[in-house]
Write a protein that holds these residues in place. Sequence first.
Motif, PDB file in Angstrom:
ATOM      1  N   CYS A 167      -4.766  -6.090   0.294  1.00 51.26           N
ATOM      2  CA  CYS A 167      -5.279  -4.726   0.275  1.00 51.26           C
ATOM      3  C   CYS A 167      -6.495  -4.609   1.185  1.00 51.26           C
ATOM      4  O   CYS A 167      -7.379  -5.465   1.170  1.00 51.26           O
ATOM      5  CB  CYS A 167      -5.636  -4.323  -1.153  1.00 51.26           C
ATOM      6  SG  CYS A 167      -4.194  -4.246  -2.242  1.00 51.26           S
ATOM      7  N   GLY A 225       0.828  -1.199   0.000  1.00 53.25           N
ATOM      8  CA  GLY A 225       0.000   0.000   0.000  1.00 53.25           C
ATOM      9  C   GLY A 225       0.863   1.249   0.000  1.00 53.25           C
ATOM     10  O   GLY A 225       1.944   1.271   0.578  1.00 53.25           O
ATOM     11  N   CYS A 233      -3.097   0.570  -3.592  1.00 52.27           N
ATOM     12  CA  CYS A 233      -2.634  -0.735  -3.141  1.00 52.27           C
ATOM     13  C   CYS A 233      -2.508  -1.656  -4.337  1.00 52.27           C
ATOM     14  O   CYS A 233      -3.337  -1.578  -5.262  1.00 52.27           O
ATOM     15  CB  CYS A 233      -3.595  -1.328  -2.105  1.00 52.27           C
ATOM     16  SG  CYS A 233      -2.998  -2.868  -1.370  1.00 52.27           S
ATOM     17  N   THR A 268      -1.663  -3.131   8.113  1.00 51.11           N
ATOM     18  CA  THR A 268      -0.316  -2.968   7.589  1.00 51.11           C
ATOM     19  C   THR A 268       0.705  -3.597   8.518  1.00 51.11           C
ATOM     20  O   THR A 268       0.427  -3.841   9.703  1.00 51.11           O
ATOM     21  CB  THR A 268       0.011  -1.488   7.413  1.00 51.11           C
ATOM     22  OG1 THR A 268      -0.156  -0.829   8.682  1.00 51.11           O
ATOM     23  CG2 THR A 268      -0.905  -0.843   6.390  1.00 51.11           C
TER      24      THR A 268
END
Length: 119
Positions: free
Chosen positions: A102, A35, A50, A106
């Motif tokens: 996506c 991303g 992403c 993260t």
Amino acid sequence: QVHLVESGGGLVQPGGSLRLSCTSSGFTLDNYAIGWFRQAPGREREGVSCIRRTDDSTYYRDSVKGRFTTSRDNAKNTVYLQMNNLKFEDTAIYYCATQNDCGLATGYWGQGTQVTVSS
């Protein structure tokens, strides 16, 4: 050690282009969705784009659709964000980050690269 490193930021006039790069050490990017995020002064960080790990499908926030393109070159272990027709409101620090897919959480983050759009 594990690192993500962004590069390619700079100062550009409105309507100009920049290409950001995201590379890694300690692991390979093809194991992750990647991303791109950005944070402007006084604003919250927001997702920009992403690219998926599985089929390289790409996703973009509405404000950059048609102007930004993300791609990956696994041979170079690099993910790119091509930014065209840049606008004042694109000014921000841009970060890349790994994601299992996506839209999911993260993992590793880079240190960011500054993009300034100014006349």
